[in-house]
Design a protein around this motif. Structure first.
Motif, mmCIF file in Angstrom:
data_model
loop_
_atom_site.group_PDB
_atom_site.id
_atom_site.type_symbol
_atom_site.label_atom_id
_atom_site.label_comp_id
_atom_site.label_asym_id
_atom_site.label_seq_id
_atom_site.Cartn_x
_atom_site.Cartn_y
_atom_site.Cartn_z
ATOM 1 N N VAL A 67 0.826 -1.203 0.000
ATOM 2 C CA VAL A 67 0.000 0.000 0.000
ATOM 3 C C VAL A 67 0.863 1.257 0.000
ATOM 4 C CG1 VAL A 67 -1.799 1.278 1.227
ATOM 5 C CG2 VAL A 67 -1.858 -1.218 1.176
ATOM 6 N N LEU A 68 1.858 1.332 0.874
ATOM 7 C CA LEU A 68 2.677 2.533 0.998
ATOM 8 C C LEU A 68 3.969 2.399 0.212
ATOM 9 C CD1 LEU A 68 2.410 3.535 4.780
ATOM 10 C CD2 LEU A 68 1.337 4.658 2.815
ATOM 11 N N SER A 69 4.399 3.538 -0.331
ATOM 12 C CA SER A 69 5.706 3.632 -0.983
ATOM 13 C C SER A 69 6.482 4.718 -0.260
ATOM 14 C CB SER A 69 5.556 3.982 -2.472
ATOM 15 O OG SER A 69 6.824 4.208 -3.069
ATOM 16 N N LEU A 70 7.512 4.294 0.519
ATOM 17 C CA LEU A 70 8.266 5.219 1.348
ATOM 18 C C LEU A 70 9.659 5.416 0.766
ATOM 19 C CD1 LEU A 70 7.259 3.794 4.866
ATOM 20 C CD2 LEU A 70 6.198 5.661 3.590
ATOM 21 N N GLY A 71 10.050 6.696 0.639
ATOM 22 C CA GLY A 71 11.357 7.023 0.070
ATOM 23 C C GLY A 71 12.479 6.810 1.071
ATOM 24 N N ASP A 152 -13.241 9.154 -3.064
ATOM 25 C CA ASP A 152 -12.222 8.518 -2.227
ATOM 26 C C ASP A 152 -11.457 7.460 -3.016
ATOM 27 O OD1 ASP A 152 -13.006 10.090 -0.125
ATOM 28 O OD2 ASP A 152 -14.258 8.559 0.826
ATOM 29 N N PHE A 153 -12.138 6.782 -3.951
ATOM 30 C CA PHE A 153 -11.513 5.724 -4.747
ATOM 31 C C PHE A 153 -10.771 6.291 -5.958
ATOM 32 C CE2 PHE A 153 -14.683 3.617 -2.281
ATOM 33 C CZ PHE A 153 -14.190 2.351 -2.028
ATOM 34 N N THR A 154 -10.951 7.577 -6.192
ATOM 35 C CA THR A 154 -10.304 8.200 -7.359
ATOM 36 C C THR A 154 -9.044 8.955 -6.970
ATOM 37 O OG1 THR A 154 -12.478 8.449 -8.379
ATOM 38 C CG2 THR A 154 -10.674 9.747 -9.311
ATOM 39 N N TYR A 155 -9.165 9.771 -5.920
ATOM 40 C CA TYR A 155 -8.029 10.596 -5.495
ATOM 41 C C TYR A 155 -7.499 10.065 -4.168
ATOM 42 C CZ TYR A 155 -10.213 13.605 -8.968
ATOM 43 O OH TYR A 155 -10.757 14.093 -10.124
ATOM 44 N N MET A 156 -6.824 8.955 -4.223
ATOM 45 C CA MET A 156 -6.277 8.341 -3.016
ATOM 46 C C MET A 156 -4.947 8.986 -2.641
ATOM 47 S SD MET A 156 -7.072 4.287 -3.474
ATOM 48 C CE MET A 156 -6.493 4.182 -5.166
ATOM 49 N N SER A 157 -4.723 9.131 -1.317
ATOM 50 C CA SER A 157 -3.454 9.672 -0.843
ATOM 51 C C SER A 157 -3.133 9.057 0.504
ATOM 52 C CB SER A 157 -3.521 11.197 -0.717
ATOM 53 O OG SER A 157 -4.420 11.561 0.308
ATOM 54 N N ALA A 158 -1.826 9.069 0.834
ATOM 55 C CA ALA A 158 -1.396 8.552 2.133
ATOM 56 C C ALA A 158 -1.973 9.394 3.265
ATOM 57 C CB ALA A 158 0.130 8.518 2.193
ATOM 58 N N TYR A 159 -2.042 10.710 3.041
ATOM 59 C CA TYR A 159 -2.581 11.606 4.067
ATOM 60 C C TYR A 159 -4.025 11.249 4.399
ATOM 61 C CZ TYR A 159 -4.468 15.857 6.120
ATOM 62 O OH TYR A 159 -5.109 16.753 6.933
ATOM 63 N N GLN A 160 -4.820 10.926 3.372
ATOM 64 C CA GLN A 160 -6.228 10.599 3.572
ATOM 65 C C GLN A 160 -6.409 9.385 4.471
ATOM 66 O OE1 GLN A 160 -8.113 9.405 -0.037
ATOM 67 N NE2 GLN A 160 -10.083 8.927 0.921
ATOM 68 N N ILE A 184 8.671 16.185 5.950
ATOM 69 C CA ILE A 184 9.073 15.147 4.987
ATOM 70 C C ILE A 184 8.380 15.458 3.672
ATOM 71 C CG2 ILE A 184 9.036 12.687 4.469
ATOM 72 C CD1 ILE A 184 8.957 12.167 7.474
ATOM 73 N N PRO A 185 9.113 15.478 2.532
ATOM 74 C CA PRO A 185 8.486 15.757 1.232
ATOM 75 C C PRO A 185 7.386 14.748 0.924
ATOM 76 C CG PRO A 185 10.867 15.899 1.077
ATOM 77 C CD PRO A 185 10.579 15.323 2.422
ATOM 78 N N LYS A 186 6.322 15.255 0.303
ATOM 79 C CA LYS A 186 5.206 14.377 -0.049
ATOM 80 C C LYS A 186 5.637 13.267 -0.996
ATOM 81 C CE LYS A 186 1.509 17.802 0.539
ATOM 82 N NZ LYS A 186 0.402 18.528 -0.128
ATOM 83 N N SER A 187 6.651 13.566 -1.808
ATOM 84 C CA SER A 187 7.123 12.557 -2.773
ATOM 85 C C SER A 187 7.738 11.355 -2.090
ATOM 86 C CB SER A 187 8.145 13.188 -3.734
ATOM 87 O OG SER A 187 9.259 13.696 -2.991
ATOM 88 N N GLN A 188 8.127 11.506 -0.812
ATOM 89 C CA GLN A 188 8.738 10.406 -0.075
ATOM 90 C C GLN A 188 7.698 9.489 0.569
ATOM 91 O OE1 GLN A 188 12.262 9.807 0.267
ATOM 92 N NE2 GLN A 188 12.178 11.202 -1.492
ATOM 93 N N ILE A 189 6.460 9.963 0.635
ATOM 94 C CA ILE A 189 5.388 9.142 1.226
ATOM 95 C C ILE A 189 4.239 9.106 0.228
ATOM 96 C CG2 ILE A 189 3.806 8.836 3.159
ATOM 97 C CD1 ILE A 189 5.692 10.478 4.872
ATOM 98 N N GLN A 190 4.127 8.005 -0.484
ATOM 99 C CA GLN A 190 3.131 7.877 -1.542
ATOM 100 C C GLN A 190 2.251 6.659 -1.282
ATOM 101 O OE1 GLN A 190 2.615 9.936 -4.226
ATOM 102 N NE2 GLN A 190 4.182 11.338 -3.406
ATOM 103 N N LEU A 191 1.050 6.725 -1.827
ATOM 104 C CA LEU A 191 0.115 5.598 -1.779
ATOM 105 C C LEU A 191 0.083 4.973 -3.165
ATOM 106 C CD1 LEU A 191 -2.080 4.074 -0.088
ATOM 107 C CD2 LEU A 191 -3.743 5.601 -1.125
ATOM 108 N N ARG A 192 0.343 3.652 -3.249
ATOM 109 C CA ARG A 192 0.339 2.960 -4.538
ATOM 110 C C ARG A 192 -1.108 2.712 -4.963
ATOM 111 N NH1 ARG A 192 4.848 -0.102 -2.303
ATOM 112 N NH2 ARG A 192 6.749 0.418 -3.448
ATOM 113 N N VAL A 193 -1.478 3.266 -6.103
ATOM 114 C CA VAL A 193 -2.817 3.054 -6.652
ATOM 115 C C VAL A 193 -2.856 1.675 -7.300
ATOM 116 C CG1 VAL A 193 -4.541 3.898 -8.278
ATOM 117 C CG2 VAL A 193 -3.074 5.512 -7.052
ATOM 118 N N PRO A 194 -3.880 0.872 -6.994
ATOM 119 C CA PRO A 194 -3.954 -0.468 -7.598
ATOM 120 C C PRO A 194 -3.977 -0.384 -9.130
ATOM 121 C CG PRO A 194 -5.515 -0.245 -5.809
ATOM 122 C CD PRO A 194 -4.984 1.118 -6.079
ATOM 123 N N GLN A 195 -3.454 -1.448 -9.776
ATOM 124 C CA GLN A 195 -3.444 -1.548 -11.239
ATOM 125 C C GLN A 195 -4.035 -2.887 -11.636
ATOM 126 O OE1 GLN A 195 0.725 -1.040 -12.086
ATOM 127 N NE2 GLN A 195 0.603 1.210 -12.007
#
Length: 701
Positions: A67-71, A152-160, A184-195
């Motif tokens: 789920v999370l992508s941490l830099g 919520d299912f369209t604009y997913m974010s780690a903050y949410q 911490i830069p937002k780019s370092q904490i990302q939510l992986r959107v399912p594919q």
């Protein structure tokens, strides 16, 4: 009559509240039966949890997905915390949905065909109240169809997903997250959107009672529009009918009701704060009670707790709640009615804390500014000079602004002095009018109002009026007594004079025999003696009233004097077969009194008894020596009805039967009273039915 009206009002109010309460309960039951089992889910309330559940199940169909992508720039401590919190959120969502009988899902990896599902998947095609799909392509772009479409299912974010569980904040103006005080830069904490993923969700039309997240976010239809209408109708009907009933009765009856009378004693601010709080809590509590009763949740909770009669308890609670709510509503409406009928300003002036405080301040200020003309003028002047000195001193403290304050103070002082002068003029006119009335001889009107600085003079005018009234009353009484005395004595004088005249004429006739002449001479002597006694009695009374009487007090035995007077009148007493019972000390009672006057008192009382006592009865005479006075009491039963007052028999010189008699002057008791009082004593008469009681008291010197 007032108590009956109050009782009818109370009974009518209780009956009205009972009818309203029962009607509302029946209406609530009807709505509950019509909407039983008709339920809908507030899907938006569980949207975040559904998203977390989808991400958790994505890991099932795609083993490489996290789920999370941490830099690399994320510190280890924060990394560990973020991964732990996210895992807790995913596991919680899994527990909420995985075994829910009210939720069906199917998560499919469109690239590999691997899928996971749960619940009744037939809901995807029928008998559902919600069915939605979210499809993610190879680039993570999403398309959604069905009954529920959420951003919520369209604009997913780690903050949410993390904001509810960790100290994380962000701002659109900054491209950083603040986590535990670190940027911490937002780019370092990302939510992986399912594919390559398709998620299907469904909720059945009729839910199964279960303590899951779907059930907790369920509403009966009555929760929404129906519940709102029901509560609005309930409140409006209650207020309308109670208000109509309160307005129907006069406020004079309502304010005597114990509960309303008790509330009237409480100050307005406290009363309205109490009523406002209680009414808000009552209507809110009634709303919750009605809603949970209509949905059946209250009954279910009571059954789970093992409380007997779980279906009846809510009805009882509703009835009690509505009765209390109606009662407090009636109290509030009565207060509004009382305030409007008595006057808004008067209500807050007399019944509020602010009004009481302002009134006390005003009274103290007026008391400070009061002037009493009977006081020393130096004291009055000193008081006002000191007041002015304090005020001027305060104004001087404001320097240049004090000029403005002095102008304002001068204006206020002008209006205040003008008001005081008008009050003085008004009070003066009241006193002047009172003086005019006294001068005209009108004593029926008196000063009842406050006349300020003239209060002392007003009190003196009241005393003058009372003195005039008393003097006039005494003068009228004296004139009436003199008139009656002249009338009675004239009648008494006329009777023997007429007899003397008649017998003198008979003796002057030539044909009168010697025997008749002797009879005429005896009768003539009788009338002469009676006339002589009457004249002597009149002289005695006039001497006492004029103060021209000499007393020769000597030490004499009062008991022996009573016995002597009894012996002298024994023949008169025996003619009516009267028995005298004397109760007196054996050694007698010695006191300094005038012997002749005192003997005359007792003789007149015995003579009066002999003439007017019922034949064949007893006469009681008692003599007692008290520390301050000697008391002699004569008691007898009157032969005639005594239809007069004790005052009349002495003051008006009337007899027991109010008729004249051939013998006696008719002023015997008046002589008793006069001779007693001239010796510093008192004489009083008491009448109880036919019992005649004469009391003589001589003060011990």
């Amino acid at each position: 009559m007032e108590k009956k009206k109050k009782r009818v009002f109370v009974l009518g109010l209780v009956a009205l509240l009972s009818v309203i309460s029962i009607g509302m309960i029946l209406l609530c039951r009807n709505i509950q039966s019509e909407n039983q089992g008709t339920q809908t889910v507030d899907v938006s309330a569980v949207s975040r949890e559904m998203l977390l559940f989808m991400l958790d199940q994505t890991r099932v169909v795609n083993k490489d997905y996290s789920v999370l992508s941490l830099g690399e720039d994320v510190p280890y401590s924060i990394r560990s915390e973020l991964e732990y919190v996210m895992e807790e959120e995913l596991l919680t969502a899994r527990a909420d949905f995985i075994n829910s009988p009210n939720f069906a899902y199917r998560i499919t990896n469109t690239a590999t065909g691997e899928k996971t599902e749960g619940g009744d998947t037939s809901l995807f095609v029928k008998d559902h109240q919600m069915y939605s799909t979210f499809t993610y392509d190879a680039d993570g772009n999403v398309t959604s169809t069905g009954d529920y479409v959420s951003t919520d299912f369209t604009y997913m974010s780690a903050y949410q997903l993390l904001k509810n569980s960790i100290s994380i904040s962000t701002s659109n103006a900054r491209e950083t997250y603040e986590i535990y005080g670190k940027s911490i830069p937002k780019s370092q904490i990302q939510l992986r959107v399912p594919q390559n993923l398709k998620a299907e969700f469904a909720i059945p039309q009729n839910l199964t009672e279960n303590n899951d997240i779907i059930w907790y976010n369920t509403e009966n239809l009555v929760h929404g529009e129906m519940s709102g209408r029901f509560l609005a109708v309930t409140c409006c009907m209650m207020v309308f009918f109670i208000g109509l009933y309160i307005l129907f009765y006069p406020v004079s009856v309502e304010q005597e009701v114990n509960l309303f009378a008790f509330m009237r004693k409480i100050k307005a601010e406290i009363k309205w704060a109490f009523l406002g709080t209680v009414l808000c809590l009552a209507y809110i509590g009634m709303a919750f009670l009605d809603v949970y009763t209509m949905t059946g949740e209250l009954q279910t909770a009571l059954q789970m707790l093992g409380i007997p009669y779980a279906e009846l308890v809510p009805v009882v609670l509703q009835f009690i709640g509505m009765m209390l709510t109606g009662l407090f509503t009636a109290m509030g409406i009565f207060e509004i009615k009382y305030m409007l009928t008595s006057g808004f300003c008067r209500y807050w002036k007399e019944d509020s804390l602010i009004g009481s405080i302002c009134g006390n301040v005003k009274r103290r200020f007026e008391k400070l500014s009061e002037v009493d003309l009977s006081d020393k003028t130096d004291t009055v002047l000193l008081k006002y000079v000191l007041i002015q000195m304090v005020i001027v001193g305060v104004i001087a403290c404001f320097w240049s602004f004090g000029i403005v304050l002095s102008v304002l103070y001068s204006v206020l002082l002008f209006f205040y002095i003008r008001k005081k002068l008008k009050k003085v003029q008004k009070d003066y006119q009241v006193l002047l009018e009172e003086a005019h009335q006294l001068a005209d001889g009108r004593f029926d009107e008196e000063i009842t109002q406050d006349v300020g600085i003239f209060n002392a003079l007003g009190d003196e005018l009241k005393n003058v009026r009372i003195g005039f009234e008393k003097a006039v009353s005494e003068e009228i009484k004296s004139q009436n007594m003199k008139t009656e005395l002249i009338s009675n004595v004239s009648h008494d004088l006329k009777t023997p004079l007429t007899g003397i005249k008649n017998y003198a004429e008979l003796l002057g006739q030539d044909n009168v025999s010697g025997q008749d002449k002797q009879v005429y001479l005896e009768n003539l002597q009788h009338y002469i003696d009676r006339l002589n006694n009457l004249i002597e009695d009149l002289f005695e009374v006039s001497k006492v009233n004029s103060g021209n009487i000499e007393l020769n007090p000597v030490e004499l035995n009062v008991v022996a004097l009573i016995q002597q007077a009894q012996a002298e009148t024994e023949d008169l007493l025996k003619q009516k077969n009267l028995t005298v019972i004397l109760d007196a000390p054996e050694n007698g009672i010695v006191q300094a009194l005038d012997g002749d006057k005192t003997y005359r008192i007792f003789e007149n009382l015995f003579t009066n008894i002999a003439k007017y006592t019922l034949p064949g009865t007893r006469v009681y005479v008692s003599a007692t020596a008290q520390p301050e006075y000697t008391e002699i009491v004569f008691k007898n039963i009157s032969e005639a009805q005594m239809n007069f007052t004790p005052e009349e028999i002495v003051e008006r010189f009337v007899r027991g039967d109010k008729s004249r008699h051939e013998s006696g002057s008719g002023i015997g008791l008046a002589i008793v009273k006069s001779f007693t009082e001239v010796q510093n004593g008192t004489f009083s008469i008491e009448i109880d039915g036919d019992l005649f009681k004469a009391v003589v008291r001589f003060k011990v010197n």
